[in-house]
Scaffold this active site. Structure first.
Site, PDB file in Angstrom:
ATOM      1  N   GLU A   1      -3.185  13.183  -3.284  1.00 15.71           N
ATOM      2  CA  GLU A   1      -2.020  14.022  -2.965  1.00 15.71           C
ATOM      3  C   GLU A   1      -1.409  13.226  -1.888  1.00 15.71           C
ATOM      4  O   GLU A   1      -1.973  12.260  -1.058  1.00 15.71           O
ATOM      5  CB  GLU A   1      -2.505  15.354  -2.268  1.00 15.71           C
ATOM      6  CG  GLU A   1      -3.156  16.386  -3.009  1.00 15.71           C
ATOM      7  CD  GLU A   1      -3.504  17.697  -2.099  1.00 15.71           C
ATOM      8  OE1 GLU A   1      -2.598  18.104  -1.966  1.00 15.71           O
ATOM      9  OE2 GLU A   1      -4.537  17.778  -2.111  1.00 15.71           O
TER      10      GLU A   1
ATOM     11  N   GLU B   1       0.799  -1.175  -0.024  1.00  9.22           N
ATOM     12  CA  GLU B   1      -0.045   0.163  -0.056  1.00  9.22           C
ATOM     13  C   GLU B   1       0.731   1.118  -0.022  1.00  9.22           C
ATOM     14  O   GLU B   1       0.505   2.188  -0.839  1.00  9.22           O
ATOM     15  CB  GLU B   1      -0.830   0.113   1.346  1.00  9.22           C
ATOM     16  CG  GLU B   1      -2.176  -0.853   1.121  1.00  9.22           C
ATOM     17  CD  GLU B   1      -3.216  -0.520   0.200  1.00  9.22           C
ATOM     18  OE1 GLU B   1      -3.320   0.623  -0.444  1.00  9.22           O
ATOM     19  OE2 GLU B   1      -3.935  -1.638  -0.277  1.00  9.22           O
TER      20      GLU B   1
ATOM     21  N   GLU C   1       0.609   3.733  -2.941  1.00 11.91           N
ATOM     22  CA  GLU C   1      -0.127   5.303  -2.794  1.00 11.91           C
ATOM     23  C   GLU C   1       0.891   6.333  -2.915  1.00 11.91           C
ATOM     24  O   GLU C   1       0.549   7.564  -3.066  1.00 11.91           O
ATOM     25  CB  GLU C   1      -0.871   5.050  -1.321  1.00 11.91           C
ATOM     26  CG  GLU C   1      -2.112   4.280  -1.664  1.00 11.91           C
ATOM     27  CD  GLU C   1      -2.855   4.153  -0.359  1.00 11.91           C
ATOM     28  OE1 GLU C   1      -2.489   4.840   0.651  1.00 11.91           O
ATOM     29  OE2 GLU C   1      -4.142   3.601  -0.477  1.00 11.91           O
TER      30      GLU C   1
ATOM     31  N   PRO D   1     -15.368   0.956  17.367  1.00  7.80           N
ATOM     32  CA  PRO D   1     -16.407   2.106  16.774  1.00  7.80           C
ATOM     33  C   PRO D   1     -15.873   3.234  16.086  1.00  7.80           C
ATOM     34  O   PRO D   1     -16.252   3.460  15.008  1.00  7.80           O
ATOM     35  CB  PRO D   1     -17.336   2.424  17.966  1.00  7.80           C
ATOM     36  CG  PRO D   1     -16.779   1.583  19.071  1.00  7.80           C
ATOM     37  CD  PRO D   1     -15.720   1.019  18.939  1.00  7.80           C
TER      38      PRO D   1
END
Length: 151
Positions: free
Chosen positions: A122, A65, A69, A86
């Site tokens: 970005e 990743e 990215e 949560p």
């Protein structure tokens, strides 16, 4: 009343959240700045990361990743923390909701040229005390874990 009118009046069933495993990288440069990406799907700033594919290890996913990215290849990775609960619930623009269990790594050495790619609109380096807005709800927790490791 036509069948089309009846069907158009029906409510769509609520989508059930699903739980996925993610891997992310809190990458620090020599100046102590953290690398963040602005996501294409929602415009929020976040650490580079994403879903762990079936059969893929979390460290391998974090490396993949980061490279996809930002164009950076990670050197040594340190397990920093695991986030769940949560606060990791994320609803995407298409309505899908995911409860993430994210394994976050700390990276202090990397190779390559930083350039946004894949899911990132970005990419940039930021002081740990001056985060860009808007950012993902999980970013404060990630950065607190980084700060705790540095002290």
């Amino acid at each position: 009343m036509t069948l089309l009118q009846i069907l158009s009046g029906l409510k769509r069933p609520a989508r059930t959240a699903r739980q996925l495993v993610g891997a992310g990288v809190a990458c620090l440069n020599p100046a102590g700045e953290v690398l963040l990406i602005r996501r294409r799907d929602n415009g929020l700033w976040d650490v580079p990361g994403g879903r762990v594919e079936v059969g893929e290890g979390t460290e391998a996913a974090a490396r993949r990743e980061l490279l996809e990215e930002t164009g950076l290849e990670a050197g040594a990775l340190e397990l920093l923390a695991v986030f769940s609960g949560p606060e990791t619930l994320h609803t995407y623009p298409d309505g899908n909701t995911v409860a993430w269990v994210t394994v976050l790594y700390l990276c202090r050495s990397f190779f390559g040229r930083c350039e946004a790619g894949d899911d990132a609109a970005e990419a940039g380096w930021f002081d740990l005390e001056q985060m860009p807005e808007p950012s993902s709800a999980t970013v404060p927790g990630y950065l607190n874990a980084v700060r705790a490791r540095l002290t």
